[in-house]
Design an enzyme around this catalytic site. Structure first.
Site, PDB file in Angstrom:
ATOM      1  N   LYS A 185       6.943   5.034  16.077  1.00  0.00           N
ATOM      2  CA  LYS A 185       7.862   4.091  14.626  1.00  0.00           C
ATOM      3  C   LYS A 185       8.016   4.575  13.318  1.00  0.00           C
ATOM      4  O   LYS A 185       7.672   4.704  12.747  1.00  0.00           O
ATOM      5  CB  LYS A 185       6.876   2.565  14.109  1.00  0.00           C
ATOM      6  CG  LYS A 185       7.566   1.344  14.422  1.00  0.00           C
ATOM      7  CD  LYS A 185       8.790   1.250  13.311  1.00  0.00           C
ATOM      8  CE  LYS A 185       7.921   1.388  11.945  1.00  0.00           C
ATOM      9  NZ  LYS A 185       9.682   1.037  10.636  1.00  0.00           N
ATOM     10  N   GLU A 260      -2.760   8.021   5.631  1.00  0.00           N
ATOM     11  CA  GLU A 260      -2.231   9.331   4.587  1.00  0.00           C
ATOM     12  C   GLU A 260      -1.471   8.602   3.267  1.00  0.00           C
ATOM     13  O   GLU A 260      -0.193   8.153   3.677  1.00  0.00           O
ATOM     14  CB  GLU A 260      -1.276  10.317   4.510  1.00  0.00           C
ATOM     15  CG  GLU A 260      -1.232  11.748   4.079  1.00  0.00           C
ATOM     16  CD  GLU A 260       0.224  11.902   3.180  1.00  0.00           C
ATOM     17  OE1 GLU A 260      -0.025  10.849   1.790  1.00  0.00           O
ATOM     18  OE2 GLU A 260       1.000  11.714   3.667  1.00  0.00           O
ATOM     19  N   CYS A 294       4.437  11.796  -1.415  1.00  0.00           N
ATOM     20  CA  CYS A 294       3.398  11.178  -1.769  1.00  0.00           C
ATOM     21  C   CYS A 294       2.899  12.216  -2.801  1.00  0.00           C
ATOM     22  O   CYS A 294       1.900  11.768  -3.553  1.00  0.00           O
ATOM     23  CB  CYS A 294       2.865  10.813  -1.002  1.00  0.00           C
ATOM     24  SG  CYS A 294       2.989  12.376   0.340  1.00  0.00           S
ATOM     25  N   GLU A 392       2.178   4.299  -8.842  1.00  0.00           N
ATOM     26  CA  GLU A 392       3.748   5.587  -8.126  1.00  0.00           C
ATOM     27  C   GLU A 392       4.647   4.778  -7.655  1.00  0.00           C
ATOM     28  O   GLU A 392       4.944   3.806  -7.373  1.00  0.00           O
ATOM     29  CB  GLU A 392       3.390   4.985  -6.602  1.00  0.00           C
ATOM     30  CG  GLU A 392       3.560   6.788  -5.301  1.00  0.00           C
ATOM     31  CD  GLU A 392       3.422   6.706  -4.857  1.00  0.00           C
ATOM     32  OE1 GLU A 392       2.787   8.259  -3.565  1.00  0.00           O
ATOM     33  OE2 GLU A 392       3.352   6.188  -3.337  1.00  0.00           O
TER      34      GLU A 392
END
Length: 489
Positions: A185, A260, A294, A392
């Site tokens: 996906k 992750e 990330c 973040e």
């Protein structure tokens, strides 16, 4: 379509969903539009999967997993097949890099690096196909005990938009090497290169149903895969909040999950570092891929005695960054992925100002174009509890935090819910190893930033997730161990 070049590069985008080795229309005929982040212009209308399509893809993947054509394929032949996938990607590297740049907005130079690493990833895991053996165990008694390492079954990979093809193949390659079947996906913002990968899989002879692609919304397709009782494993890269939702939903069927997730990585510059190298590293750590990594070094922890000197060098570089055509090899600055991401990043910048951080450069949208461009932004004198030091941002925003000694910087670095990556800049080898050991991070770089390799494990501590992409450790995510006992009496 935005251009004839886009049309030529993205042949697979108009083909439909890829299920059971064939291009098929979505059950409800839905489509969605992808946009070039650099210009705001339309690229393609892409087939949009729904829940019924998830059921079709899972059934196809299950059938392929049980089919002897795949399940009984010799390990050496499976490795050869993955190597052929790598060769086919390499043969189309230029075309795939251009498509990645148009879909994601990243500079073509960075897209070329991504495609080269994708090739390396398939070749690395192709080599593991013939090396995944079991053990014989010296148990008590006249008994032979041995273990088998077997594939899990149907693996659903839900992947992000920042490194669309590369991050997907961090999961696809080991999953296939271990003998699983895969459903991908892709992020709805960036489905194009993964659709091209489906065409490559078809071209090189991957058996029907072994690899499937379902573009669509995460809230619909992603959640349907997570909840589906016949999906054996979810491999996800994305935000921590979505990762938590996936864990909760997957608990109902007790399927295996690897995550992750986010990061707020500390990049530490000690007073004895090579300051020119540290400044270059700090610049790259946050502005590579426009901070949409990330692992981005978004917290720059600088020894107070050299803080002004290092920041002056970083700011000078940031001010020289200007928007350009991402397809121009000279371009180094990129847009953020979407209008929603642009608004989010600008909101964090305003929070930084409001909480008292000192804005050294940037801090606003780049005017004069319809793309999603933000000025490279550097804040100084950021408190460790400020929002921009804890959350973040996923954009070109650097938060510089001063420190005075080693004990303090370790405490500051570890004051985060995240633990994905970190870096240390110093000429003292003892300090480097001592601090690296103390940092709560899955990857620590010393006097460098951002190198990765398919052979080296990549994963996070704390709320940066669990499970390890890459390296031999990744094989554990896609296999299960069976213990076999034989009575020899």
């Amino acid at each position: 379509m935005a251009s004839t070049e886009a049309a030529a590069s993205g042949r697979a985008a108009g083909e439909g969903l890829f299920i059971g080795g064939a291009w098929v229309p979505p059950a409800d005929g839905g489509r969605f539009t992808t946009v070039n982040p650099a210009s705001g212009e339309k690229l393609f209308d892409v087939a949009e999967a729904g829940v019924a399509d998830v059921d079709r893809a899972v059934a196809a993947a299950r059938e392929a997993f049980e089919n002897p054509k795949w399940s009984r394929m010799d390990a050496a032949d499976r490795g050869t097949l993955l190597w052929r996938v790598a060769d086919a990607i390499e043969a189309r590297a230029g075309e795939l890099a251009r498509l990645e740049t148009m879909d994601n907005g990243k500079p073509i130079r960075e897209a070329q690096i991504d495609i080269a690493m994708t090739v390396d990833t398939f070749r690395y895991f192709a080599g593991w196909c013939t090396k995944m053996g079991g053990d014989t165990i010296p148990v008590r008694g006249n008994v032979l005990n041995y273990t088998l390492r077997e594939p899990l079954g149907v693996v659903a990979c839900i992947v992000p938009w920042n490194f669309p093809l590369l991050m997907a193949c961090y999961k696809i390659a080991p999953a296939l090497a271990c003998g699983n079947t895969v459903i991908v996906k892709p992020a709805e913002q960036t489905p194009l290169t993964i659709l091209e990968l489906a065409a490559i899989m078809q071209q090189v002879g991957v058996p029907a149903g072994v690899f499937n692609v379902l573009p669509g919304k995460g809230s619909v397709v992603g959640m349907a895969l997570v909840r589906h009782p016949d999906v054996d494993k979810i491999a996800f890269t994305g935000s921590t909040e979505v990762g938590k939702t996936i864990m909760r939903e997957a608990a109902e069927t007790l399927k295996k999950v690897s995550l992750e997730l986010g990061g707020k990585s500390p990049n530490i510059v000690l007073a004895d570092a090579d300051l020119d190298a540290a400044a270059r590293g700090a610049f790259s750590a946050i502005f590579y891929n426009n901070g949409q990594c990330c692992t981005a070094g978004s917290r720059l922890l600088i020894a107070d005695s050299v803080r002004e000197e290092v920041l002056a060098k970083v700011v000078d570089r940031a001010k020289k960054m200007t928007p350009g055509d991402p397809l121009d090899p000279k371009t180094r600055m990129s847009p953020v992925i979407s209008k929603a991401q642009l608004d989010s990043v600008l909101g964090y910048i305003e929070k930084g100002k409001a909480e008292g951080a000192s804005l050294l450069t940037g801090g606003a949208r780049v005017e004069g174009n319809n793309g999603f461009w933000i000025q490279p932004t550097v804040f100084d004198q950021v408190g460790i509890d400020y929002t921009i030091a804890q959350e973040e941002i996923f954009g070109p925003v650097l938060a510089a935090i001063p420190f005075t000694d080693e004990e303090e910087v370790i405490a500051l670095a570890n004051k985060s819910i995240y633990g994905l990556a970190a870096a240390v800049w110093t000429n003292d080898v003892k300090k480097a190893h001592r601090i690296a050991r103390s940092l709560q991070a899955g990857t620590v770089w010393i006097n460098t930033y951002h190198p990765l390799d398919p052979a080296s494990p990549f994963g996070g501590y704390k709320q940066s997730g669990h499970g390890t992409d890459l390296g031999r450790h990744a094989l554990d995510l896609y296999t299960q161990v069976k213990s076999v006992w034989v009575d020899l009496n």
